[in-house]
Scaffold this motif. Structure first.
Motif, short mmCIF file in Angstrom:
data_model
loop_
_atom_site.label_atom_id
_atom_site.label_comp_id
_atom_site.label_asym_id
_atom_site.label_seq_id
_atom_site.Cartn_x
_atom_site.Cartn_y
_atom_site.Cartn_z
N THR A 261 -5.27 7.85 6.87
CA THR A 261 -3.84 8.09 7.05
C THR A 261 -3.07 6.80 6.71
O THR A 261 -3.68 5.73 6.63
N PRO A 262 -1.75 6.87 6.55
CA PRO A 262 -0.99 5.63 6.30
C PRO A 262 -1.19 4.60 7.42
O PRO A 262 -1.13 3.39 7.17
N GLN A 263 -1.46 5.09 8.63
CA GLN A 263 -1.69 4.17 9.77
C GLN A 263 -2.92 3.29 9.54
O GLN A 263 -2.98 2.16 10.01
N ALA A 264 -3.89 3.83 8.82
CA ALA A 264 -5.14 3.09 8.56
C ALA A 264 -4.90 1.88 7.67
O ALA A 264 -5.65 0.89 7.75
N ALA A 265 -3.86 1.97 6.85
CA ALA A 265 -3.58 0.87 5.90
C ALA A 265 -3.38 -0.45 6.63
O ALA A 265 -3.82 -1.51 6.16
N GLU A 266 -2.76 -0.36 7.80
CA GLU A 266 -2.49 -1.57 8.59
C GLU A 266 -3.81 -2.20 9.06
O GLU A 266 -4.00 -3.42 8.96
N TYR A 267 -4.71 -1.35 9.55
CA TYR A 267 -6.02 -1.83 10.02
C TYR A 267 -6.81 -2.42 8.84
O TYR A 267 -7.41 -3.50 8.97
N ILE A 268 -6.80 -1.72 7.72
CA ILE A 268 -7.55 -2.18 6.53
C ILE A 268 -7.04 -3.55 6.09
O ILE A 268 -7.83 -4.47 5.84
N ALA A 269 -5.72 -3.69 6.04
CA ALA A 269 -5.12 -4.96 5.58
C ALA A 269 -5.43 -6.09 6.56
O ALA A 269 -5.80 -7.20 6.15
N LEU A 270 -5.32 -5.79 7.86
CA LEU A 270 -5.60 -6.81 8.88
C LEU A 270 -7.06 -7.25 8.82
O LEU A 270 -7.37 -8.45 8.83
N PHE A 271 -7.94 -6.28 8.71
CA PHE A 271 -9.38 -6.57 8.65
C PHE A 271 -9.70 -7.43 7.42
O PHE A 271 -10.40 -8.44 7.52
N SER A 272 -9.15 -7.02 6.26
CA SER A 272 -9.42 -7.76 5.02
C SER A 272 -8.93 -9.20 5.15
O SER A 272 -9.63 -10.14 4.75
#
Lengths: 210, 91
Positions: B65-76
């Protein structure tokens, strides 16, 4: 971040690959020389006209070197297999590298380190012990050369032990340097794992956020 | 034996892979999970709103979901910083 992180990652991967490869090569050499020395001593071939008091402890050291060399090669091969795939992937990836692709490689390296953490620690010890064994063997060969030189025999009676000493000392010193390299790599990754663990609260928070 | 990956690392792998809709088998194969743990991870991510379950007839697929983008970016960013902040290893 991107490019600099990428070059650091690739540089580190190459350095580690090289050091594992070097470790494997020197492990094979250590085993070969250990075996050759055992055969020479056990069969009693008069390669070096020396006193048995010197040859027996030298043979014991060689036996230890041989055993260590064997385990050394096997562990290096296992470790090399893991990083070879990551290295191949990173070398063949088109530029510019997507940040997520880079994160994926970092993740693979992290998993590889976790998987090999114990082996790496054993290898540091094995390399140090093996290195010391070969340095000792080199010193024994130098003593043989000195004894042969003092006895005033032919030139080859001291030249052969000198060559053996040079080979043993080279293997020993390089192996000790490899163990230092492994130690630095492990310290670097231990620090990273600690940092990654301390970031888990932030990730947990991001995961829970709606 | 210590685990190779933490749950957060597995979440990231699933979310990145599911940027385009993916089936269950493809996810567990790609992310190297068994069926049981794979199902648990997917359920967790769906419950947290990072993954959407899409039903098309009998087929079920998962998409970030678009919400996952935040987690992906933070993790990266956090994992790339591991190479920026710690003393590196070079020969």
């Amino acid at each position: 971040m991107g490019e600099d992180t990428l070059s650091r990652f690739k540089g580190e991967l190459d350095s580690f690959f090289l050091i594992v490869l070097l470790n494997m090569t020197f492990g094979a050499l250590a085993m070969a020389f250990g075996m050759q020395y055992i055969v020479t001593v056990v069969l009693g071939l008069p390669v070096w006209q020396t006193n048995p008091v010197i040859r027996i402890p030298a043979a014991m050291v060689a036996l230890v070197g041989f055993g260590l060399g064997m385990s050394w090669i096997l562990t290096s091969a296992r470790m090399l297999r893991g990083i070879r795939d990551i290295r191949r992937e990173s070398r063949h990836s088109p530029e510019p590298v997507n940040p997520e692709t880079l994160t994926g490689w970092i993740l693979k390296m992290t998993a590889h380190y976790r998987e090999n953490q114990k082996t790496l620690r054993q290898m540091i010890v094995i390399c140090r012990l093996g290195g010391c064994a070969f340095v000792m063997l080199g010193i024994v060969s130098l003593l043989q050369a000195f004894a042969a030189g003092s006895a005033g025999g032919d030139w080859w009676s001291w030249a052969i032990p000198v060559i053996a000493a040079a080979i043993n000392l080279t293997i020993g010193i390089v192996t000790i340097l490899i163990s230092i390299g492994f130690h630095r790599y492990a310290s670097s990754w231990d620090q990273r794992l600690k940092t990654a663990a301390s970031s888990e609260d932030v990730l947990q928070h991001a995961m829970e956020r709606k | 034996m210590a685990e190779r990956r933490t749950p957060y690392e597995i979440y990231w792998e699933i979310l990145v892979y599911c940027r385009t809709p993916r089936g269950f088998t493809a996810i567990i194969n790609r992310c190297d999970l068994n069926s049981k743990t794979g199902q648990e991870y997917l359920e967790f991510l769906v419950a947290k709103g990072h993954l959407a379950r899409i039903r098309e007839g009998d087929r079920v697929s998962y998409q970030s979901t678009p919400q996952a983008a935040e987690y992906i970016a933070l993790f990266s960013s956090l994992y790339q910083k591991l190479f920026d902040t710690s003393p590196g290893f070079r020969l």
